[in-house]
Design a protein around this motif. Structure first.
Motif, mmCIF file in Angstrom:
data_model
loop_
_atom_site.group_PDB
_atom_site.id
_atom_site.type_symbol
_atom_site.label_atom_id
_atom_site.label_comp_id
_atom_site.label_asym_id
_atom_site.label_seq_id
_atom_site.Cartn_x
_atom_site.Cartn_y
_atom_site.Cartn_z
ATOM 1 N N LEU A 196 40.900 59.267 56.138
ATOM 2 C CA LEU A 196 40.320 59.640 57.427
ATOM 3 C C LEU A 196 39.311 60.779 57.281
ATOM 4 O O LEU A 196 38.251 60.766 57.919
ATOM 5 C CB LEU A 196 41.436 60.036 58.401
ATOM 6 C CG LEU A 196 40.991 60.407 59.811
ATOM 7 C CD1 LEU A 196 40.288 59.243 60.481
ATOM 8 C CD2 LEU A 196 42.181 60.858 60.647
ATOM 9 N N ILE A 197 39.599 61.766 56.453
ATOM 10 C CA ILE A 197 38.666 62.872 56.245
ATOM 11 C C ILE A 197 37.370 62.368 55.618
ATOM 12 O O ILE A 197 36.265 62.818 55.976
ATOM 13 C CB ILE A 197 39.318 63.953 55.364
ATOM 14 C CG1 ILE A 197 40.512 64.599 56.097
ATOM 15 C CG2 ILE A 197 38.309 65.028 54.985
ATOM 16 C CD1 ILE A 197 40.130 65.334 57.365
ATOM 17 N N ASP A 206 30.261 67.038 62.599
ATOM 18 C CA ASP A 206 30.807 67.563 63.846
ATOM 19 C C ASP A 206 32.087 68.323 63.534
ATOM 20 O O ASP A 206 33.070 67.733 63.080
ATOM 21 C CB ASP A 206 31.089 66.408 64.807
ATOM 22 C CG ASP A 206 31.455 66.907 66.205
ATOM 23 O OD1 ASP A 206 31.513 68.143 66.399
ATOM 24 O OD2 ASP A 206 31.683 66.069 67.090
ATOM 25 N N PRO A 207 32.134 69.645 63.783
ATOM 26 C CA PRO A 207 33.355 70.396 63.446
ATOM 27 C C PRO A 207 34.537 70.005 64.317
ATOM 28 O O PRO A 207 35.683 70.082 63.878
ATOM 29 C CB PRO A 207 32.944 71.854 63.666
ATOM 30 C CG PRO A 207 31.792 71.791 64.611
ATOM 31 C CD PRO A 207 31.077 70.508 64.326
ATOM 32 N N ARG A 211 38.100 68.894 62.873
ATOM 33 C CA ARG A 211 39.317 69.597 63.287
ATOM 34 C C ARG A 211 40.350 68.633 63.859
ATOM 35 O O ARG A 211 41.553 68.757 63.596
ATOM 36 C CB ARG A 211 38.956 70.670 64.311
ATOM 37 C CG ARG A 211 40.150 71.496 64.766
ATOM 38 C CD ARG A 211 39.719 72.689 65.600
ATOM 39 N NE ARG A 211 38.992 72.285 66.811
ATOM 40 C CZ ARG A 211 37.690 72.473 66.994
ATOM 41 N NH1 ARG A 211 36.958 73.033 66.046
ATOM 42 N NH2 ARG A 211 37.105 72.100 68.111
ATOM 43 N N ALA A 212 39.895 67.637 64.625
ATOM 44 C CA ALA A 212 40.820 66.638 65.177
ATOM 45 C C ALA A 212 41.460 65.816 64.057
ATOM 46 O O ALA A 212 42.660 65.502 64.121
ATOM 47 C CB ALA A 212 40.075 65.725 66.149
ATOM 48 N N ALA A 213 40.692 65.478 63.023
ATOM 49 C CA ALA A 213 41.257 64.722 61.902
ATOM 50 C C ALA A 213 42.304 65.547 61.156
ATOM 51 O O ALA A 213 43.343 65.018 60.743
ATOM 52 C CB ALA A 213 40.140 64.294 60.951
ATOM 53 N N ARG A 214 42.073 66.820 61.003
ATOM 54 C CA ARG A 214 43.066 67.670 60.332
ATOM 55 C C ARG A 214 44.322 67.836 61.173
ATOM 56 O O ARG A 214 45.443 67.869 60.638
ATOM 57 C CB ARG A 214 42.439 69.023 60.020
ATOM 58 C CG ARG A 214 41.365 68.956 58.917
ATOM 59 C CD ARG A 214 40.642 70.272 58.763
ATOM 60 N NE ARG A 214 39.663 70.192 57.668
ATOM 61 C CZ ARG A 214 38.791 71.152 57.392
ATOM 62 N NH1 ARG A 214 38.750 72.255 58.129
ATOM 63 N NH2 ARG A 214 37.938 71.003 56.384
ATOM 64 N N ARG A 268 38.950 57.428 69.164
ATOM 65 C CA ARG A 268 37.928 57.470 70.217
ATOM 66 C C ARG A 268 36.898 58.561 69.958
ATOM 67 O O ARG A 268 35.735 58.407 70.344
ATOM 68 C CB ARG A 268 38.603 57.670 71.572
ATOM 69 C CG ARG A 268 39.338 56.408 72.033
ATOM 70 C CD ARG A 268 39.927 56.526 73.405
ATOM 71 N NE ARG A 268 40.429 55.228 73.868
ATOM 72 C CZ ARG A 268 41.104 55.050 74.996
ATOM 73 N NH1 ARG A 268 41.365 56.104 75.784
ATOM 74 N NH2 ARG A 268 41.524 53.845 75.358
ATOM 75 N N MET A 269 37.288 59.630 69.299
ATOM 76 C CA MET A 269 36.297 60.635 68.928
ATOM 77 C C MET A 269 35.339 60.094 67.868
ATOM 78 O O MET A 269 34.147 60.426 67.879
ATOM 79 C CB MET A 269 36.986 61.911 68.427
ATOM 80 C CG MET A 269 37.618 62.751 69.521
ATOM 81 S SD MET A 269 38.083 64.397 68.936
ATOM 82 C CE MET A 269 36.475 65.133 68.662
#
Length: 316
Positions: A196-197, A206-207, A211-214, A268-269
């Motif tokens: 995913l990362i 996009d930070p 951040r959402a992936a982490r 969705r992001m």
């Protein structure tokens, strides 16, 4: 020529040496070895038609675009089923969230029954309803989670392929590696986050998305650890041990539901939308030129009478 260009010898012929070219009866021609004489060329070029070319009707010729048709192999049953799951992965995640929430409620109801059973007997019908609700909701949530995981991995493979194709590259990881890294237990706790990362960094810088992936990776790892601990806590003999097992299962179900929510959020992001499926619009912060409401009361001119009254009040 009267002289050989190589040996400078005289080219002998039954003609006078000083004869003009029109009276010479020989012609020296150099040819590659093994080739015969060339066919005689016509002395005069064909005479072109002096008339202007024209068409008696509208020409119907043109450039032919012979496009190469892509040979598409018919999809197999497995690939067709995976595509169907990928197209409905959002609905599957919502169903998983609901089922794990209901399973947590069923486990919490069993915990309340255990608390009441410390001082009073429980009716067998109530125990039967509790057991059936716990087993049915847990089995339904587990099956739905497995089906949803297949759809999510299929979405990840497709999203990575499209992201790398935008830059003219192919995904360095094969589909088999992605499937193995997302399905094999304990391995998927690490490799799913890595995959995913890599996708997020390929999509852009996009930070918030990174951040959402982490956050998703942390919640996913926590869910896996809690599932492993829940398996070790089963089979307690004492009433308190059973109560601890039940309440820990409640927490595990809630974390599983949170993992499904985080998965839907990240997906969705990646598509440029928020959690509700609406298109994200960037916020632009502009410096304020001044307060919206005036802080200092504006100065207004007063008449002589009002000025005299104010002086009298100040004198008093």
């Amino acid at each position: 020529m009267h002289w050989c260009p190589r040996c400078r010898g005289v080219l002998l012929s039954p003609a006078p040496v000083d004869a003009p070219p029109a009276r010479r009866n020989y012609r020296w021609v150099a040819r590659p070895p093994g080739r015969g004489a060339r066919p005689a060329r016509p002395n005069s070029a064909p005479v072109a038609d002096p008339a202007t070319p024209r068409y008696t009707e509208i020409p119907r010729w043109g450039l032919v675009d012979n496009r190469r048709e892509e040979v598409r192999t018919p999809p197999t049953r497995i690939s067709a089923a995976t595509d169907w799951l990928v197209g409905r992965v959002a609905e599957l995640l919502l169903t998983t969230i609901i089922l794990f929430s209901v399973s947590a409620l069923a486990e919490f109801g069993r915990y309340l029954i255990l608390l009441r059973n410390r001082s009073r007997l429980i009716h067998p019908l109530v125990l039967l309803i509790s057991d059936v609700s716990v087993y049915v909701t847990a089995a339904a949530a587990l099956i739905c989670a497995l089906v949803t995981a297949v759809g999510v991995i299929g979405w990840l493979i497709r999203a990575r392929r499209d992201a790398y194709a935008q830059s003219g590259r192919s995904d360095p990881r094969s589909a088999l590696a992605l499937w193995c890294g997302g399905v094999i237990p304990l391995v998927n706790l690490v490799m799913a986050g890595v995959f995913l990362i890599e996708l997020v960094r390929r999509l852009g810088s996009d930070p918030r998305l990174l951040r959402a992936a982490r956050i998703w990776w942390a919640v996913w790892a926590l869910n896996g650890v809690m599932v492993i601990l829940a398996q070790f806590m089963r089979g307690a003999d004492t009433l308190q041990g059973q109560a601890n097992d039940v309440i820990f299962t409640v927490y595990t179900d809630l974390v599983a539901a949170a993992t499904a929510v985080a998965t839907l959020w990240v997906m969705r992001m990646c598509a440029g939308r928020d959690l509700h499926g609406r298109i994200r619009r960037p916020k632009r912060w502009l410096p304020a030129s001044g307060p919206a409401v005036s802080v200092i009361e504006p100065v207004r001119p007063v008449s002589e009478r009002q000025a005299g009254e104010q002086e009298e009040v100040m004198a008093q």
